[in-house]
Design a protein around this motif. Structure first.
Motif, PDB file in Angstrom:
ATOM      1  N   HIS A 261       0.820  -1.221   0.000  1.00 37.98           N
ATOM      2  CA  HIS A 261       0.000   0.000   0.000  1.00 37.98           C
ATOM      3  C   HIS A 261       0.853   1.270   0.000  1.00 37.98           C
ATOM      4  CE1 HIS A 261      -3.585  -2.399   0.712  1.00 37.98           C
ATOM      5  NE2 HIS A 261      -2.983  -2.978   1.738  1.00 37.98           N
ATOM      6  N   LEU A 262       2.177   1.133  -0.014  1.00 38.29           N
ATOM      7  CA  LEU A 262       3.048   2.293   0.126  1.00 38.29           C
ATOM      8  C   LEU A 262       3.360   2.942  -1.214  1.00 38.29           C
ATOM      9  CD1 LEU A 262       5.581   0.990   2.808  1.00 38.29           C
ATOM     10  CD2 LEU A 262       3.470   2.288   3.155  1.00 38.29           C
ATOM     11  N   ALA A 263       3.692   4.236  -1.144  1.00 41.20           N
ATOM     12  CA  ALA A 263       4.019   4.987  -2.358  1.00 41.20           C
ATOM     13  C   ALA A 263       5.479   4.805  -2.762  1.00 41.20           C
ATOM     14  CB  ALA A 263       3.718   6.469  -2.149  1.00 41.20           C
ATOM     15  N   ASP A 264       6.356   4.551  -1.813  1.00 40.12           N
ATOM     16  CA  ASP A 264       7.783   4.477  -2.123  1.00 40.12           C
ATOM     17  C   ASP A 264       8.479   3.498  -1.179  1.00 40.12           C
ATOM     18  OD1 ASP A 264      10.314   4.930  -3.063  1.00 40.12           O
ATOM     19  OD2 ASP A 264      10.579   6.834  -2.028  1.00 40.12           O
ATOM     20  N   LEU A 265       8.886   2.359  -1.705  1.00 37.79           N
ATOM     21  CA  LEU A 265       9.512   1.332  -0.874  1.00 37.79           C
ATOM     22  C   LEU A 265      10.961   1.670  -0.538  1.00 37.79           C
ATOM     23  CD1 LEU A 265       8.149  -2.028  -2.338  1.00 37.79           C
ATOM     24  CD2 LEU A 265       7.364  -0.713  -0.363  1.00 37.79           C
ATOM     25  N   GLU A 266      11.619   2.454  -1.370  1.00 37.12           N
ATOM     26  CA  GLU A 266      13.002   2.847  -1.078  1.00 37.12           C
ATOM     27  C   GLU A 266      13.046   3.687   0.202  1.00 37.12           C
ATOM     28  OE1 GLU A 266      16.950   2.597  -1.532  1.00 37.12           O
ATOM     29  OE2 GLU A 266      15.625   1.850  -3.130  1.00 37.12           O
ATOM     30  N   THR A 267      12.130   4.634   0.323  1.00 36.30           N
ATOM     31  CA  THR A 267      12.051   5.443   1.539  1.00 36.30           C
ATOM     32  C   THR A 267      11.694   4.579   2.737  1.00 36.30           C
ATOM     33  OG1 THR A 267      11.439   7.441   0.323  1.00 36.30           O
ATOM     34  CG2 THR A 267      10.810   7.350   2.649  1.00 36.30           C
ATOM     35  N   PHE A 268      10.789   3.641   2.539  1.00 37.94           N
ATOM     36  CA  PHE A 268      10.403   2.726   3.617  1.00 37.94           C
ATOM     37  C   PHE A 268      11.615   1.961   4.143  1.00 37.94           C
ATOM     38  CE2 PHE A 268       9.499  -1.780   4.476  1.00 37.94           C
ATOM     39  CZ  PHE A 268       8.723  -1.674   5.619  1.00 37.94           C
ATOM     40  N   ALA A 269      12.388   1.362   3.249  1.00 38.34           N
ATOM     41  CA  ALA A 269      13.535   0.552   3.670  1.00 38.34           C
ATOM     42  C   ALA A 269      14.587   1.412   4.358  1.00 38.34           C
ATOM     43  CB  ALA A 269      14.130  -0.171   2.458  1.00 38.34           C
ATOM     44  N   SER A 270      14.837   2.605   3.819  1.00 36.79           N
ATOM     45  CA  SER A 270      15.834   3.493   4.409  1.00 36.79           C
ATOM     46  C   SER A 270      15.428   3.933   5.811  1.00 36.79           C
ATOM     47  CB  SER A 270      16.031   4.705   3.499  1.00 36.79           C
ATOM     48  OG  SER A 270      16.904   5.649   4.088  1.00 36.79           O
ATOM     49  N   CYS A 271      14.152   4.274   5.982  1.00 33.75           N
ATOM     50  CA  CYS A 271      13.667   4.710   7.300  1.00 33.75           C
ATOM     51  C   CYS A 271      13.680   3.560   8.305  1.00 33.75           C
ATOM     52  CB  CYS A 271      12.268   5.297   7.176  1.00 33.75           C
ATOM     53  SG  CYS A 271      12.198   6.880   6.312  1.00 33.75           S
ATOM     54  N   CYS A 272      13.350   2.358   7.853  1.00 35.10           N
ATOM     55  CA  CYS A 272      13.408   1.198   8.748  1.00 35.10           C
ATOM     56  C   CYS A 272      14.819   1.006   9.279  1.00 35.10           C
ATOM     57  CB  CYS A 272      12.952  -0.063   8.009  1.00 35.10           C
ATOM     58  SG  CYS A 272      11.163  -0.196   7.789  1.00 35.10           S
ATOM     59  N   ASN A 273      15.808   1.133   8.396  1.00 37.65           N
ATOM     60  CA  ASN A 273      17.192   0.997   8.825  1.00 37.65           C
ATOM     61  C   ASN A 273      17.538   2.072   9.860  1.00 37.65           C
ATOM     62  OD1 ASN A 273      20.179   1.892   8.553  1.00 37.65           O
ATOM     63  ND2 ASN A 273      20.174  -0.153   7.666  1.00 37.65           N
TER      64      ASN A 273
END
Length: 340
Positions: free
Chosen positions: A209-221
């Motif tokens: 459901h997310l707009a940008d998985l790159e931002t998701f992965a970076s923020c998770c890290n």
């Protein structure tokens, strides 16, 4: 008996996505044509939407994980999270798999036995928590859990539901927030800013459901401790996931509301693993999951063709790696590493 037959049928579909022409009653040609028309229609709608709202598109997609269309959709469902027979029935049932998946993998990393509260002392972030369907059981296992979601009404539902359980009052809390907003609060380096990073993140039925998985992965890290765990459950991007996850689940059986999923946002385990590894994670395990609509139960399966669960760990930094050229480490280096 009917449930068993249907389960065998779905397992057969998982293991065999293509069938010889003339030997199956299922028309892949018709399905593929339907999907092509559906994708063309969506592309047309997106083009028209862009023409109307192009003035709001200056903000890069890399700056937010939030899709406004998804927020509006879940805003309309915010009061239905705890109806176990309603739109989220499949998510309630999924707890039978995802709660032990998170618990057992965390216990493999944190081996301190805590009778009755096996996750006691751990801080967990539940991204896209909705009404708290996964947040609450993790809190009952002893973890301190923060649930975040951009849909304010869902957070309100979660807060009201958890308030009636005294066992959760000091363990579970919620915020109407995005992952990138939480990450930004940590500043450049979370530890230097006095922030308290998390031992684990769960993002269950969220990444599609997310707009940008790159931002998701970076923020998770960014918000995880070194060695912290990331748990994801989502849908694979296959023809079979389109058939069963959208055509059957949404349009035929109405297991979930129509329009809940966008097949273009699905991601394969290979692509997800590649994304996570490029953002400082090491994938530990990937396991297929299967939902039986007749019995309303989930089960583990060897096939990841439809749904799957993934566990990844944030890679720990190598201490004093830049001193390798000095011909070896000094005793004080070992002492420093022992305290880090």
């Amino acid at each position: 008996m009917y449930a068993n037959k249907l389960n065998r049928l779905m397992l057969g579909l998982c293991s065999r996505q293509t069938t010889a022409a003339g030997r199956s009653a299922f028309s892949w040609t018709a399905v593929c044509k339907q999907r092509t028309l559906w994708l063309q229609e969506r592309a047309c709608l997106k083009t028209r939407r862009h023409v109307v709202t192009c003035h709001t598109s200056a903000r890069s997609a890399s700056q937010t994980t939030v899709d406004p269309d998804e927020v509006r959709r879940f805003q309309s469902l915010a009061g239905k999270w705890w109806d176990e027979q309603g739109e989220f029935a499949a998510l309630h049932a999924l707890n039978d798999l995802r709660v032990p998946f998170v618990r057992d993998n965390l216990l493999n990393v944190h081996r301190t036995p805590r009778p009755g509260k096996p996750l006691g002392g751990l801080r967990i972030l539940d991204v896209g928590c909705g009404g708290g369907l996964l947040t609450e059981p993790l809190g009952r296992l002893g973890a301190n859990v923060l649930g975040i979601d951009p849909v304010g009404n869902s957070i309100g539902t979660a807060q009201l539901h958890s308030a009636i359980d005294p066992d959760l009052r000091n363990r579970v809390c919620y915020r109407a927030s995005t992952l990138e907003e939480l990450s930004a609060e940590l500043g450049g380096e979370g530890e230097e800013q006095g922030a308290d990073p998390f031992d684990a993140i769960v993002a269950s039925e969220v990444v599609e459901h997310l707009a940008d998985l790159e931002t998701f992965a970076s923020c998770c890290n960014h918000v995880l401790k070194p060695g912290g765990s990331l748990f994801i459950t989502t849908l694979n991007k296959t023809n079979l996931s389109y058939i069963l996850g959208i055509v059957v689940a949404e349009q035929l059986l109405r297991i979930v509301p129509s329009g809940t999923h966008d097949w273009e946002k699905f991601i394969s385990p290979v692509d997800l693993e590649r994304l996570l590894e490029s953002n400082g994670f090491s994938v530990q395990s990937v396991q297929g999951m299967l939902y039986n609509p007749a019995s309303g139960a989930w089960s583990w399966t060897n096939s990841t063709a439809i749904n799957y669960a993934l566990h990844a760990v944030k890679v720990r930094d190598e201490p004093h790696a830049d001193r390798a050229e000095d011909g070896g480490s000094r005793p004080e280096d070992h002492a420093g590493a022992a305290h880090s």
